[in-house]
Design an enzyme around this catalytic site. Structure first.
Site, mmCIF file in Angstrom:
data_model
loop_
_atom_site.group_PDB
_atom_site.id
_atom_site.type_symbol
_atom_site.label_atom_id
_atom_site.label_comp_id
_atom_site.label_asym_id
_atom_site.label_seq_id
_atom_site.Cartn_x
_atom_site.Cartn_y
_atom_site.Cartn_z
ATOM 1 N N LYS A 200 0.838 -1.213 0.000
ATOM 2 C CA LYS A 200 0.000 0.000 0.000
ATOM 3 C C LYS A 200 0.870 1.260 0.000
ATOM 4 O O LYS A 200 2.097 1.168 -0.019
ATOM 5 C CB LYS A 200 -0.953 -0.040 1.201
ATOM 6 C CG LYS A 200 -1.813 -1.316 1.267
ATOM 7 C CD LYS A 200 -2.882 -1.355 0.184
ATOM 8 C CE LYS A 200 -3.533 -2.723 -0.002
ATOM 9 N NZ LYS A 200 -4.400 -3.182 1.048
HETATM 10 C C1 LIG Z 1 -5.338 -4.294 1.506
HETATM 11 C C2 LIG Z 1 -6.815 -4.167 1.548
HETATM 12 C C3 LIG Z 1 -7.573 -4.509 2.667
HETATM 13 C C4 LIG Z 1 -7.001 -5.233 3.846
HETATM 14 O O1 LIG Z 1 -5.931 -4.657 4.422
HETATM 15 P P1 LIG Z 1 -4.921 -5.537 5.323
HETATM 16 O O2 LIG Z 1 -4.064 -4.484 5.948
HETATM 17 O O3 LIG Z 1 -4.172 -6.432 4.394
HETATM 18 O O4 LIG Z 1 -5.722 -6.279 6.314
HETATM 19 C C5 LIG Z 1 -8.928 -4.251 2.654
HETATM 20 N N1 LIG Z 1 -9.535 -3.707 1.582
HETATM 21 C C6 LIG Z 1 -8.835 -3.394 0.474
HETATM 22 C C7 LIG Z 1 -9.570 -2.794 -0.680
HETATM 23 C C8 LIG Z 1 -7.469 -3.629 0.418
HETATM 24 O O5 LIG Z 1 -6.801 -3.351 -0.703
#
Ligand SMILES: *Cc1c(COP(=O)(O)O)cnc(C)c1O
Length: 400
Positions: A200
């Site tokens: 991210k």
């Molecule tokens: C990455 C992601 C999540 C979950 O995040 P984590 O930190 O991996 O638990 C939820 N929704 C979307 C759209 C994501 O891209």
């Protein structure tokens, strides 16, 4: 054609465009990040210490929200937001199938039922008219997902939530740093959720955040991440008291100071990271403008994506290959392509719950045609050129 011809696909024995695999996403860690983490390791507080509040304060300022509550994943952030919204058995929550399963799973965690609305064909963002058609007397909230980094049409969604008295949750795990009509993601919904997974925009290893302007939601979110306990450890210490109360069934979703220190250090570089993502996306946009077999997602004029993902859609009628063949050919060229996402309700768990194919035809058709290309701030221009070269090589080999 000889096998060392540079046009021979690697999947057919030619030499690949590059020698090492370029992943679709990767963290960007520097010496300042490392020092920030080491400093915490030498301090008194590994968790529930001063770095948590500092990270929350800086993050809230960054996105323009009043309150920020740090938790240990984006998934925990979604769970906390669904809890604070009061989702429970008998409640329906409308969301998109074009997302990671966690966006809908958080409704199941709370005993509610996710209802899937379809997406717009060109942006793959939640289609407000489809959302409207799925509202029922049981609907309690909408979870919008800013797919690939472009914000949804929040004015249109807000109209629906206002008219029906619903709570609007933004799953902005793709969209930290993005804007809608010059308003920042983080200010567009009742609660906004972020993830700090390594792929991210910024990372804490694992981590997440919920931001809100609503003080009641903030109180609920804080309790929920700490077993539903109303006072935290440091507060009790300050009061000189052993007393605490568990008022709700919460969890241990706390984000350690170690991770918050990394988050603080990463946050300083957010603007730079987002600018670099946009730069690479612009390189792709101009390189692909004249390839008829492929088109990037549409970008609305009133929004600025922060490009978590660069997704292209194949025009399969102009290719004599399937999406799987294109995917495998790109992987063989050492381009780490991916597919985001399998429609959530196609997963076997959702099938067991009674969801079936055909619910959202636009999303289902798009799923058969999309490919995610590598995009992360640490990519060099040379890396981006390799991606462009490989895409052109593969698509011209498979051109109809
Ligand atoms: C990455 C992601 C999540 C979950 O995040 P984590 O930190 O991996 O638990 C939820 N929704 C979307 C759209 C994501 O891209």
């Amino acid at each position: 054609m000889s096998l060392d011809d540079k046009n021979t696909l690697a999947v057919e024995g030619g030499s690949p465009v590059r020698n090492t695999l370029l992943p679709y996403g990767h963290q960007c860690i520097d010496e300042d990040d490392i020092k920030a983490v080491v400093d915490v390791l030498r301090s008194d507080w590994l968790t529930t210490g001063p770095k948590v509040a500092e990270f929350e304060k800086r993050f809230a300022e960054m996105v323009g929200a009043k309150y920020a509550v740090a938790v240990n994943s984006g998934t925990a952030a979604l769970h906390a937001a669904a809890f604070a919204a009061g989702i429970g058995p008998g409640d329906e929550v409308i969301t998109t199938p074009m997302t990671f399963a966690a966006s809908a799973n958080c409704v199941l965690y709370c005993g509610g039922r996710p209802v899937f609305a379809d997406v717009e064909a060109d942006t793959l963002l939640l289609d407000p008219s489809s959302v409207e058609s799925k509202v029922s007397p049981k609907t309690k909230a909408i979870i919008a997902v800013d797919y690939a980094g472009q914000p949804c049409d929040y004015d249109a969604l807000k109209k629906i939530t206002d008219r029906h008295g619903l709570i609007l949750i933004a799953d902005a795990c793709h969209a930290l740093g993005a804007t809608y009509k010059n308003r920042k993601v983080g200010t567009l919904a009742d609660m906004t959720v972020f993830s700090f997974h390594p792929v991210k925009h910024i990372t804490t290893g694992e981590g997440g955040m919920v931001v809100t302007d609503n003080p009641d939601f903030a109180v609920k979110l804080r309790a929920f991440r700490n077993h539903g306990i109303t006072a935290d450890h440091r507060q009790r210490e300050a009061d000189g008291s052993w007393f605490y109360e568990m008022a709700e069934l919460g969890y241990n979703y706390r984000l350690p100071d170690i991770n918050c220190a990394l988050g603080l250090s990463q946050l300083k570089k957010l603007d730079k990271f987002v600018a670099r993502r946009r730069q690479i996306a612009a390189l792709y946009d101009s390189a692909f403008a004249d390839i008829p077999a492929l088109f990037p997602l549409a970008q609305r004029d009133d929004r600025k994506s922060s490009y978590h993902l660069y997704v292209v859609r194949l025009n399969l009628s102009k290719l004599n290959a399937s999406r799987l063949q294109v995917f495998c050919a790109l992987r063989a060229e050492n381009i780490g392509v991916n597919v985001h996402y399998i429609p959530v309700y196609w997963h076997p768990y959702y099938n067991k719950l009674g969801y079936g194919k055909g619910l959202c035809p636009v999303a289902e058709k798009a799923y058969e045609e999309i490919i995610t290309l590598p995009l992360f701030p640490a990519m060099s221009d040379r890396d981006a050129e390799d991606v462009i070269k490989a895409v052109k090589k593969v698509l011209s080999a498979y051109a109809e």
